[in-house]
Design an enzyme around this catalytic site. Structure first.
Site, mmCIF file in Angstrom:
data_model
loop_
_atom_site.group_PDB
_atom_site.id
_atom_site.type_symbol
_atom_site.label_atom_id
_atom_site.label_comp_id
_atom_site.label_asym_id
_atom_site.label_seq_id
_atom_site.Cartn_x
_atom_site.Cartn_y
_atom_site.Cartn_z
ATOM 1 N N ASP A 55 -8.145 5.536 13.700
ATOM 2 C CA ASP A 55 -8.526 5.234 12.316
ATOM 3 C C ASP A 55 -9.046 3.798 12.217
ATOM 4 O O ASP A 55 -8.631 3.038 11.347
ATOM 5 C CB ASP A 55 -7.341 5.469 11.374
ATOM 6 C CG ASP A 55 -7.792 5.642 9.913
ATOM 7 O OD1 ASP A 55 -9.014 5.816 9.696
ATOM 8 O OD2 ASP A 55 -6.939 5.586 9.019
ATOM 9 N N GLY A 91 0.840 -1.188 0.000
ATOM 10 C CA GLY A 91 0.000 0.000 0.000
ATOM 11 C C GLY A 91 0.868 1.228 0.000
ATOM 12 O O GLY A 91 2.028 1.176 0.383
ATOM 13 N N ASN A 107 -8.426 -1.684 8.253
ATOM 14 C CA ASN A 107 -7.353 -1.742 9.247
ATOM 15 C C ASN A 107 -7.526 -2.926 10.187
ATOM 16 O O ASN A 107 -6.783 -3.061 11.159
ATOM 17 C CB ASN A 107 -7.284 -0.444 10.047
ATOM 18 C CG ASN A 107 -6.565 0.645 9.274
ATOM 19 O OD1 ASN A 107 -5.841 0.339 8.331
ATOM 20 N ND2 ASN A 107 -6.759 1.888 9.658
ATOM 21 N N LYS A 118 -11.295 1.074 11.093
ATOM 22 C CA LYS A 118 -12.191 0.843 9.956
ATOM 23 C C LYS A 118 -11.864 -0.543 9.414
ATOM 24 O O LYS A 118 -10.801 -1.103 9.737
ATOM 25 C CB LYS A 118 -11.975 1.915 8.893
ATOM 26 C CG LYS A 118 -10.559 1.987 8.381
ATOM 27 C CD LYS A 118 -10.433 3.074 7.358
ATOM 28 C CE LYS A 118 -8.986 3.259 6.932
ATOM 29 N NZ LYS A 118 -8.814 4.329 5.981
ATOM 30 N N GLY A 132 0.701 5.625 0.612
ATOM 31 C CA GLY A 132 -0.060 6.818 0.951
ATOM 32 C C GLY A 132 0.760 8.039 0.633
ATOM 33 O O GLY A 132 1.786 7.939 -0.030
ATOM 34 N N ASP A 165 -1.862 -1.164 11.375
ATOM 35 C CA ASP A 165 -1.802 0.293 11.300
ATOM 36 C C ASP A 165 -2.131 0.936 12.615
ATOM 37 O O ASP A 165 -2.736 2.001 12.655
ATOM 38 C CB ASP A 165 -2.843 0.796 10.273
ATOM 39 C CG ASP A 165 -2.153 1.190 8.998
ATOM 40 O OD1 ASP A 165 -0.976 0.841 8.860
ATOM 41 O OD2 ASP A 165 -2.780 1.855 8.165
#
Lengths: 693, 247
Positions: free
Chosen positions: A174, A58, A179, A176, A60, A195
């Site tokens: 965070d 991933g 994650n 969700k 960012g 994370d």
């Protein structure tokens, strides 16, 4: 349009462009084109220390995650996170380090552990984590058609992991689905939080669109973000913010959809998003499910069940849990992630839940927030009821006292007893009406989902709904209906909708007429707002007909000189003025004035008297008869000065009217004379000097 | 005006100083000053409620009579605060005066009109409509600064035959900001402009961003007295914008 034109872009967008110039200079000003810092970035196939980079998992804005191979001391696959070249500002590095330390503190079977940390050759920090080969929790559950119970089981483990972190002083911020990855270990589904807090260090999550504005530090994912987190008051975000996100996660696990639709939430920029998160209450999961239509069957299917069973599950207390976790007011949420987990356990064991349906107070607060217009109407009803009750109860006690006294003088006893019976009957009747009205308000209005969950956009919607509800509810308590309709009608008048007020006010009048009779004070009083609503629509004849009937009734029943008589004459006179019938207006207003002075006396009905005089003044002004208007208005001012004092707001208003009148009449000296009585700074005194009024 | 705005933009004092030194009011420098400031002045007047024609007349009149005719430049004094406040003060004074006389620039002979590019007068976009006059003045100034920067950047890439660099920057960054829309996926752009892959497109974007950065800084450097205050100046500009977006 010229493609270098930027005029017309939003100011904050210009700002963003200008900001580019503020970013840390990368090399000298005219660095040769196409050579970028990206060349410093490690590529799959390369190495960072002893880790061989296999692929990018991933990426960012500031960080990048690789799947890497560790050779020593053990051979295994790991996830390696490293700050991107150029993003290694002191601030980012400091946070990265802090979070790495925090992660190292945590040891929990459901949190991906940190194995190692270090620096790349170019001095950028990295750390190495357990590689979780799994799916986001929601995908896993849907893919495996997990039942509600299985989903709850996984969710409880997630809560426990979050609780562990909270105990170590770490807030995820965070939480969700992406994650929380679920993998199979020995045929057992194991969720792991990844994370953890890293989002804080490297700014953006790597697999899902995490919103991070460049300088404002809005970190997290809007759909899962608590109101306080959306406020960006970072220091004010505590563990209950994670409880909120867990609530959203549970909501999604149960219903398959987000409480707030992503597109709507993200459509209007950060301010709109913040407003939704702050002000919109999520629909109950069962309501949201039923609004899905055909999709609902699929949602149920993915939970290995039917819609009806799923809806029953949800309605049967389960849905209270995510709603409690997602309360806007964090003090109303679960106090901790473990309390949330406990409540899930309670549900699974069939024990009483900590969460309950929204309390009456909660509903009431919400109701008032959403139905401002209706709430004031209800307050009017409540006040009317209270005053009515107070008056009839007082009447009853007075009658009883009389009866006791009268017993000593037997000839009056019969009469007093009758009076007491009437008063008691009146009081009882009023109590019954009050009860009916309260029941209607509490059960039918406050208890109605539509008032708490209906569309927000239309402020009249709630008034309309009450109208719908009223029909046929008061067969045995019509007076209560009249009170409510009158309040509704007046509310519609307040918001400038006389055409909607009239049906309610007419009905209220009819009810009083049939229940109490035409000569009852309440019946007569009920024609006042009705008449004004006719006037507001220019239906002067209807207003005059109605009020003249009342006037006749008042004179017949209450005799000449009653307060009501003056009130109605005033209204009638005023309406004649509106209708341009000045002669009729003058006749009745002068008469009202006479009665007021003669029968009532200024001391008692000062207010009505002033209004009466002013109505007459208005009438003369409408005709341009300044000579007649001036002495009358001056009379009002003089009386007001005597009674209220010169600095009273009302006196000052009348003085201003008088000045205007003299100016219009072209008598500047007179105007000046009165102007001297106005304070230079415009301050007035709202209190009467004479408190006996 | 708050302290922040007072501080905002010592801009163009350098220009004014140069004009003073050269003592030639018809010089190219004064032309430059007109070029930089007529749009902000025009927007300011429009936001004050003057219609298009009146706005143009007043702008003309102001530059003709005040800036050129009344030695505004000579009276300008960098030590007394921002050039912008000075200019706006003079403008307000002029407008009040004109309103009193109410025959604006009808008496300016046509041949003496200041050469302002009214053909390109910005249409008052709804964004500007929502700002107050002073904000719109600043907005126009800022937009103008950016447009000059963008033109220079574009020219530089076109000249070098690197049009695709500009195309990627325009479509990926500029258009979304201007049109308030989502940026196009890099993949699509690669197909359209025949770029090898997304990573290359991404590099190209970064390159243009850096060029933009350096040109913008260069532009700001031109507007202040010394190079050292570029950073400060930019920060002031941004602070100003942040303040404005809260309104």
């Amino acid at each position: 349009m010229d493609d270098t034109s930027i005029f017309g872009a939003r100011p904050d967008h210009l700002d963003q462009l200008l900001r580019l110039a503020l970013e840390p200079p990368e090399g000298e000003h005219d660095a040769p084109p196409t050579v970028s810092l990206d060349s410093l970035q490690e590529k799959p196939g390369g190495r960072i220390d002893k880790y061989k980079l296999l692929q990018i998992l991933g990426e960012g804005g500031m960080g990048i995650v690789y799947l890497a191979q560790q050779e020593e001391p053990i051979r295994r696959q790991v996830a390696l996170k490293v700050i991107k070249p150029g993003m290694d500002s002191k601030r980012v590095i400091a946070r990265f380090e802090a979070e790495k330390q925090a992660l190292a503190l945590m040891q929990h079977p459901h949190i991906a552990g940190v194995y190692d940390a270090g620096m790349t050759l170019t001095g950028r920090p990295y750390f190495v984590m357990e590689y979780v080969k799994g799916m986001p929790i929601t995908d896993y559950c849907d893919h495996h058609k997990c039942t509600i119970e299985e989903r709850l089981g996984l969710f409880v483990q997630v809560c426990q992991a979050v609780q562990h972190a909270h105990q170590k002083g770490i807030i995820h911020r965070d939480i969700k689905p992406s994650n929380i990855l679920v993998s199979l270990q020995d045929d057992k589904a194991v969720p792991k939080i990844i994370d953890f807090g890293v989002a804080r260090a490297i700014g953006k999550s790597l697999t899902e669109r995490t919103l991070a504005t460049e300088d404002t530090q809005l970190l997290g994912t809007p759909e899962y973000m608590s109101p306080e987190q959306a406020d960006m008051a970072a220091e004010d975000v505590d563990t209950r913010s994670d409880v909120y996100s867990l609530g959203v996660l549970l909501y999604v696990l149960l219903t398959g959809v987000l409480p707030f639709d992503s597109d709507t939430l993200r459509s209007g920029g950060i301010d709109h998003m913040r407003q939704v998160i702050h002000e919109t209450d999520p629909k109950t999961p069962s309501t949201r499910l039923t609004s899905l239509g055909d999709e609902a069957a699929k949602v149920a299917g993915r939970r290995g069940t039917e819609i009806s069973t799923l809806a029953k599950h949800l309605k049967n207390e389960l849905e209270w849990i995510p709603l409690k976790a997602m309360r806007k007011e964090r003090s109303e949420r679960y106090r901790s992630a473990s309390e949330l987990a406990d409540d899930i356990e309670n549900y699974l064991k069939g024990e009483p839940l900590i969460a309950g349906p929204p309390t009456s107070l909660y509903r009431l607060k919400k109701f008032v927030r959403r139905n401002a217009l209706l709430s004031t109407a209800i307050l009017t009803v409540a006040v009317t009821l209270f005053l009515g009750l107070a008056a009839t109860t007082a009447m009853y006690f007075r009658a009883e006292r009389l009866r006791v006294k009268a017993q000593q003088a037997s000839q009056q006893a019969q009469q007093a007893a009758e009076k007491e019976t009437t008063a008691r009957a009146e009081a009882e009747r009023f109590w019954a009406q009050a009860e009916a009205a309260s029941k209607f308000l509490v059960k039918d209005i406050l208890g109605k989902e539509a008032f708490v969950e209906g569309p927000d956009s239309d402020p009249y919607y709630s008034l309309y709904l009450v109208t719908e509800e009223l029909e046929g509810k008061f067969v045995h308590g019509p007076l209560a209906e009249s009170i409510i309709r009158e309040a509704l009608g007046e509310k519609y008048m307040d918001v400038g909708k006389p055409e909607l007020a009239i049906p309610h006010l007419e009905r209220a009048y009819q009810i009083c007429l049939h229940t109490l009779g035409p000569d009852h004070k309440r019946t007569i009083q009920s024609t006042r707002p009705l008449g004004w609503s006719y006037v507001a629509l220019g239906r002067y004849d209807d207003a005059l007909r109605l009020w003249n009937e009342q006037l006749e009734m008042i004179q017949k029943v209450y005799g000449e000189g009653h307060r009501l008589e003056v009130l109605f004459m005033n209204n009638i006179g005023n309406t004649y003025t509106w209708a341009g019938k000045y002669e009729e207006a003058e006749e009745i207003l002068v008469k009202a004035l006479e009665i007021n002075e003669r029968a009532l006396g200024w001391t008692h009905f000062f207010e009505i008297g002033c209004r009466n005089l002013k109505n007459l003044v208005q009438k003369y002004l409408a005709q341009g008869h300044y000579d007649k208007a001036a002495p009358l208005l001056q009379g009002v001012v003089e009386r007001q000065i005597l009674r209220l004092g010169e600095t009273h707001r009302k006196t000052q208003e009348s003085i201003t009217d008088l000045i205007n009148l003299y100016e219009a009449w072209n008598k500047p000296e007179e105007a000046e004379k009165w102007r001297a009585k106005l304070p230079a700074d415009g301050t007035t005194n709202g209190q009467s000097q004479n408190t006996s009024e | 005006m708050g302290g922040l705005r007072q501080k905002f933009l010592t801009t163009h004092w350098s220009l004014v100083e140069d004009i003073k030194k050269q003592g030639d009011k018809e010089s190219a420098l004064i032309g430059l000053l007109l070029e930089r400031y007529w749009k902000p002045v025009y927007c300011y007047l429009r936001c004050k409620g003057h219609d298009n024609e009146r706005g143009k007349d007043l702008t003309q009149g102001f530059f003709h009579e005040v800036v050129l005719g009344r030695n505004l430049i000579d009276r300008a004094d960098a030590s007394k605060g921002s050039f912008r406040s000075f200019l706006l003060h003079a403008l307000n004074h002029y407008v009040t005066d004109e309103q009193r006389k109410d025959h604006a620039c009808k008496r300016i002979p046509k041949e003496k009109l200041v050469p302002l590019d009214f053909v390109g007068a910005p249409e008052l976009h709804e964004v500007v409509d929502q700002l107050n006059p002073e904000e719109s003045f600043n907005y126009a100034w800022k937009a103008d600064l950016l447009e000059r920067t963008l033109s220079t950047v574009k020219e530089c890439y076109i000249k070098q035959g690197m049009e695709n660099h500009w195309n990627v920057f325009r479509e990926r960054l500029l258009q979304p900001l201007r049109e308030n829309q989502e940026p196009r996926p890099l993949r699509q752009m690669c197909r359209q402009y025949n770029i090898k892959d997304e990573a290359t497109a991404s590099h190209m974007l970064e390159t243009v961003k850096r060029r933009f950065q350096s040109v913008l800084r260069e532009q700001v450097r031109h507007t202040v007295l010394t190079g050292q205050v570029v950073e400060e100046e930019l920060k002031e500009i941004l602070k100003f914008f942040e303040k404005q977006s809260e309104i």
